[in-house]
Write an enzyme that holds these catalytic residues in place. Structure first.
Site, PDB file in Angstrom:
ATOM      1  N   PHE A  98      -2.508  -4.066 -13.458  1.00 34.29           N
ATOM      2  CA  PHE A  98      -2.182  -5.382 -12.913  1.00 34.29           C
ATOM      3  C   PHE A  98      -3.462  -5.934 -12.288  1.00 34.29           C
ATOM      4  CE2 PHE A  98      -0.498  -8.033  -9.377  1.00 34.29           C
ATOM      5  CZ  PHE A  98       0.067  -9.010 -10.172  1.00 34.29           C
ATOM      6  N   ASP A 169      -5.101   3.988  -7.384  1.00 29.82           N
ATOM      7  CA  ASP A 169      -4.075   2.942  -7.417  1.00 29.82           C
ATOM      8  C   ASP A 169      -2.795   3.581  -7.971  1.00 29.82           C
ATOM      9  OD1 ASP A 169      -2.383   0.820  -7.831  1.00 29.82           O
ATOM     10  OD2 ASP A 169      -3.948  -0.547  -8.531  1.00 29.82           O
ATOM     11  N   HIS A 172       2.176   2.525  -9.717  1.00 24.95           N
ATOM     12  CA  HIS A 172       3.191   2.893 -10.715  1.00 24.95           C
ATOM     13  C   HIS A 172       3.632   4.344 -10.557  1.00 24.95           C
ATOM     14  CE1 HIS A 172       1.472  -0.222 -13.859  1.00 24.95           C
ATOM     15  NE2 HIS A 172       1.819  -0.772 -12.711  1.00 24.95           N
ATOM     16  N   GLN A 195       6.556  -3.547  -4.263  1.00 19.07           N
ATOM     17  CA  GLN A 195       6.962  -4.845  -4.811  1.00 19.07           C
ATOM     18  C   GLN A 195       8.258  -4.649  -5.608  1.00 19.07           C
ATOM     19  OE1 GLN A 195       6.299  -5.214  -8.351  1.00 19.07           O
ATOM     20  NE2 GLN A 195       7.060  -7.304  -8.521  1.00 19.07           N
ATOM     21  N   LYS A 198       8.797  -2.127  -8.522  1.00 19.24           N
ATOM     22  CA  LYS A 198       8.258  -0.769  -8.428  1.00 19.24           C
ATOM     23  C   LYS A 198       9.343   0.290  -8.211  1.00 19.24           C
ATOM     24  CE  LYS A 198       4.039  -2.134  -9.006  1.00 19.24           C
ATOM     25  NZ  LYS A 198       4.229  -3.566  -9.196  1.00 19.24           N
ATOM     26  N   ARG A 227      -7.350  -3.346  16.114  1.00 22.88           N
ATOM     27  CA  ARG A 227      -7.028  -2.492  17.272  1.00 22.88           C
ATOM     28  C   ARG A 227      -7.435  -1.054  16.969  1.00 22.88           C
ATOM     29  NH1 ARG A 227      -2.206  -5.802  16.922  1.00 22.88           N
ATOM     30  NH2 ARG A 227      -2.116  -7.122  18.766  1.00 22.88           N
ATOM     31  N   TYR A 234      -4.222  -5.573  23.524  1.00 22.96           N
ATOM     32  CA  TYR A 234      -5.126  -6.733  23.412  1.00 22.96           C
ATOM     33  C   TYR A 234      -6.593  -6.327  23.374  1.00 22.96           C
ATOM     34  CZ  TYR A 234      -1.112  -9.775  23.796  1.00 22.96           C
ATOM     35  OH  TYR A 234       0.084 -10.410  23.544  1.00 22.96           O
ATOM     36  N   ARG A 244       0.890  -5.798   8.544  1.00 26.27           N
ATOM     37  CA  ARG A 244       2.019  -4.911   8.868  1.00 26.27           C
ATOM     38  C   ARG A 244       3.277  -5.131   8.022  1.00 26.27           C
ATOM     39  NH1 ARG A 244       0.073  -5.978  13.990  1.00 26.27           N
ATOM     40  NH2 ARG A 244       1.697  -7.529  14.310  1.00 26.27           N
TER      41      ARG A 244
HETATM   42  C1  LIG Z   1      -1.287  -1.181 -10.885  1.00 27.01           C
HETATM   43  C2  LIG Z   1      -0.962  -2.126  -9.762  1.00 27.01           C
HETATM   44  N1  LIG Z   1      -1.810  -2.225  -8.733  1.00 27.01           N
HETATM   45  C3  LIG Z   1      -1.569  -3.042  -7.694  1.00 27.01           C
HETATM   46  C4  LIG Z   1      -0.438  -3.813  -7.649  1.00 27.01           C
HETATM   47  C5  LIG Z   1      -0.261  -4.772  -6.517  1.00 27.01           C
HETATM   48  O1  LIG Z   1       0.857  -4.530  -5.767  1.00 27.01           O
HETATM   49  P1  LIG Z   1       1.606  -5.716  -4.997  1.00 27.01           P
HETATM   50  O2  LIG Z   1       2.366  -6.503  -6.000  1.00 27.01           O
HETATM   51  O3  LIG Z   1       2.510  -4.968  -4.046  1.00 27.01           O
HETATM   52  O4  LIG Z   1       0.599  -6.519  -4.276  1.00 27.01           O
HETATM   53  C6  LIG Z   1       0.488  -3.730  -8.694  1.00 27.01           C
HETATM   54  C7  LIG Z   1       1.767  -4.442  -8.729  1.00 27.01           C
HETATM   55  O5  LIG Z   1       2.171  -5.447  -8.654  1.00 27.01           O
HETATM   56  C8  LIG Z   1       0.223  -2.875  -9.784  1.00 27.01           C
HETATM   57  O6  LIG Z   1       1.050  -2.800 -10.836  1.00 27.01           O
END
Ligand SMILES: Cc1ncc(COP(=O)(O)O)c(C=O)c1O
Length: 404
Positions: A98, A169, A172, A195, A198, A227, A234, A244
């Site tokens: 992605f 990353d 997936h 997301q 997922k 922080r 603060y 967050r």
């Molecule tokens: C391989 C990969 N990396 C990063 C992301 C980014 O994640 P997000 O959509 O939570 O920002 C995604 C998915 O959307 C993804 O498929």
């Protein structure tokens, strides 16, 4: 006289008219967890539910620290910042992913360098990553594409030899493992997404995991307005932002984490049925799994067009034909990442990527709706593929008519 068409895309009857499973899957436990957090009034502010989920998720992924974020794009950015990556630095990424994998690099001012994938696993090929290294290279972001772990046996020593950070990353690959070790625990950081699509989701959300206490502190600090973990509220010691996750999201994710092992087993069962059902004569070939993969995340089940047998057929047409038969979740990436317009206007470097080009031309995948479905659902998918295989000539003839 024209004969009656067989394929739904050409006007014939669809193989299936029932909907598949709807993702996300949820039950009473999700509702109860959400309600409990809702009634506690502690919806945000780095509350107990967030900290509990961070600890549970990190432990389940063989890591000491978990740092939740608003999403998996920002978690990659936070990891890069914590690793000290910035302007002029180069970061090696695969072009089959992605877009966030590469844009996170641009967002911190660094340069994504696209190196080719391995056609067996669709993951960054370590020898191509090695060929992409220059004195400016500071990190590698392997993607465990579709949930299949990247070759960490080759990538980790490569990074060590060149003093590079590794940010996995794992968007997936929740719960996936390479030689019995959970992905995300090999590199300096593992980055996950929650997301909507997922394998664990709170609609949006992300987490970084690491076992390096200093990196954990820097990552946390960046997402919490600079922080320090033990500083006053603060007191801001470095430049940060607010990444967050809310307590409501965390409560939902804790329930999903408990459900993950059962769902991974279901995914594995359905993937095995799919693999067994895709015979040598099929229009689509089953994916290869590296024997060192001891747990596949199976976010996607990636199939490749049998181009040797059906050289004329277009992948997009096969996707359309399957969707018409009622396999509504069939999908694919249209092209490798570097073909997106945005990279014309932003710095990047591109090594030859013939495998990524081939993958993007020939592959399509199935998602949660089939992988978590019943045996009958899987059999319907196999029947639809068999039907498109049987009538491939019809599809090709119609293709020819369309292009005339
Ligand atoms: C391989 C990969 N990396 C990063 C992301 C980014 O994640 P997000 O959509 O939570 O920002 C995604 C998915 O959307 C993804 O498929």
């Amino acid at each position: 006289m024209h004969s009656v068409p067989s394929l739904a895309i050409l006007g014939g009857p669809a193989l299936r008219n029932r909907p598949f499973l709807r993702w996300p899957v949820f039950a009473e436990a999700d509702r109860a967890a959400l309600l409990k957090t809702f009634e506690s009034g502690e919806w945000g502010g780095y509350g107990a539910a967030v900290q509990q989920f961070e600890a549970e998720f990190a432990k389940a992924h063989d890591s000491r620290h978990g740092i939740t974020t608003a999403n998996g794009t920002l978690s990659l950015e936070a990891a890069l910042i914590a690793c000290g990556i910035g302007p002029e630095d180069e970061v090696i990424v695969p072009p089959i992913s992605f877009v966030a994998t590469a844009t996170a690099v641009l967002r911190v001012g660094a340069i994504p360098v696209f190196a080719d994938i391995d056609l067996r696993t669709y993951n960054l090929d370590p020898s191509n990553a090695a060929a992409a290294i220059t004195p400016r290279t500071k990190a590698i972001i392997p993607v465990h594409f579709a949930g299949h772990p990247a070759d960490m046996d080759a990538l980790m020593p490569l990074a060590a030899r060149h003093g590079l950070a590794v940010i996995e990353d794992c968007a997936h690959a929740h719960g996936a493992s390479w030689k019995s070790r959970k992905v995300g625990s090999f590199g300096n950081f593992g980055s996950f997404s929650f997301q909507q699509s997922k394998n664990m989701t709170a609609g949006e959300g992300g987490i970084l995991i690491t076992s390096d206490s200093r990196l954990a502190e820097l990552g946390w600090s960046y997402g919490n307005q600079g922080r320090s973990p033990h500083g006053a509220w603060y007191q801001h010691d470095r430049l940060g932002t607010n990444l967050r996750l809310t307590s409501l999201q965390s409560a939902l994710l804790s329930v999903q984490l408990r459900r993950l092992p059962t769902q991974l087993a279901q995914r594995a069962k359905n993937a095995a049925r799919l693999r067994a059902g895709l015979g040598a004569g099929s229009i689509l070939c089953a994916p290869e799994f590296d024997p060192r993969v001891t747990g596949h995340g199976l976010h996607l089940f990636v199939m490749r067009l049998n181009a040797q047998r059906y050289p004329e057929l277009s992948r997009d047409r096969v996707v359309e034909a399957l969707i018409a038969e009622g396999i509504t979740g069939a999908s694919c990436y249209p092209y490798p990442l570097y073909r997106n317009n945005l990279f014309q206007n932003h710095g990047h470097r591109l090594l030859p990527c013939p495998n990524a080009e081939q993958m993007a031309r020939q592959c399509l995948w199935l998602t949660n709706d089939v992988l978590l479905g019943s045996a009958e659902d899987v059999d319907d998918v196999l029947s639809a593929i068999a039907k498109v295989t049987e009538f491939a000539e019809e599809l090709l003839a119609a293709n020819t008519e369309r292009s005339q």
